[in-house]
Design a protein around this motif. Structure first.
Motif, short mmCIF file in Angstrom:
data_model
loop_
_atom_site.label_atom_id
_atom_site.label_comp_id
_atom_site.label_asym_id
_atom_site.label_seq_id
_atom_site.Cartn_x
_atom_site.Cartn_y
_atom_site.Cartn_z
N HIS A 6 0.83 -1.19 0.00
CA HIS A 6 0.00 0.00 0.00
C HIS A 6 0.87 1.25 0.00
O HIS A 6 1.93 1.28 0.62
N VAL A 7 0.41 2.27 -0.71
CA VAL A 7 1.04 3.57 -0.65
C VAL A 7 0.25 4.37 0.38
O VAL A 7 -0.95 4.58 0.22
N LEU A 8 0.90 4.77 1.45
CA LEU A 8 0.24 5.52 2.51
C LEU A 8 0.40 7.01 2.27
O LEU A 8 1.44 7.46 1.83
N GLN A 31 9.13 -0.31 -5.97
CA GLN A 31 8.70 -0.13 -7.35
C GLN A 31 7.70 1.02 -7.51
O GLN A 31 7.79 1.79 -8.46
N GLU A 32 6.77 1.14 -6.59
CA GLU A 32 5.78 2.20 -6.68
C GLU A 32 6.43 3.57 -6.64
O GLU A 32 6.03 4.50 -7.35
N GLY A 38 9.64 8.45 -11.55
CA GLY A 38 10.32 8.26 -12.83
C GLY A 38 11.79 7.91 -12.68
O GLY A 38 12.62 8.35 -13.46
N ILE A 39 12.11 7.11 -11.68
CA ILE A 39 13.49 6.69 -11.43
C ILE A 39 13.78 5.43 -12.24
O ILE A 39 13.05 4.46 -12.15
N SER A 40 14.84 5.49 -13.02
CA SER A 40 15.22 4.37 -13.88
C SER A 40 16.61 3.87 -13.53
O SER A 40 17.41 4.63 -12.95
#
Length: 78
Positions: A6-8, A31-32, A38-40
């Motif tokens: 979950h993204v809190l 990953q989220e 936009g981190i690669s």
């Protein structure tokens, strides 16, 4: 979200989860968070910190913009 993650915090500040430090001192950014920002692979990130607040991971451009703003204002004073 996949895997029950979950993204809190959906406002200005977000918590994307946790990361464990591996044997070589490396962490994996969730990953989220990588998708959101936009981190690669191969990107350079700046690590800042102090004893009281801990660490901040950001893009170097953030400080470049701030430095340009400060130095630009200083140039006009002289």
């Amino acid at each position: 979200m996949p895997g029950g993650k979950h993204v809190l915090g959906q406002g200005k500040n977000r918590i994307f989860g946790t990361a464990k430090v591996g044997d070589r001192g490396q962490i994996v950014i969730p990953q989220e968070a990588r998708r959101f920002y936009g981190i690669s692979p191969g990107d350079t990130l700046l690590i800042l910190g102090n004893e009281a607040s801990g660490l901040v991971v950001t893009r170097p451009e953030i400080l470049n913009d701030l430095a340009d703003e400060i130095l630009g204002k200083e140039e006009h004073k002289t």
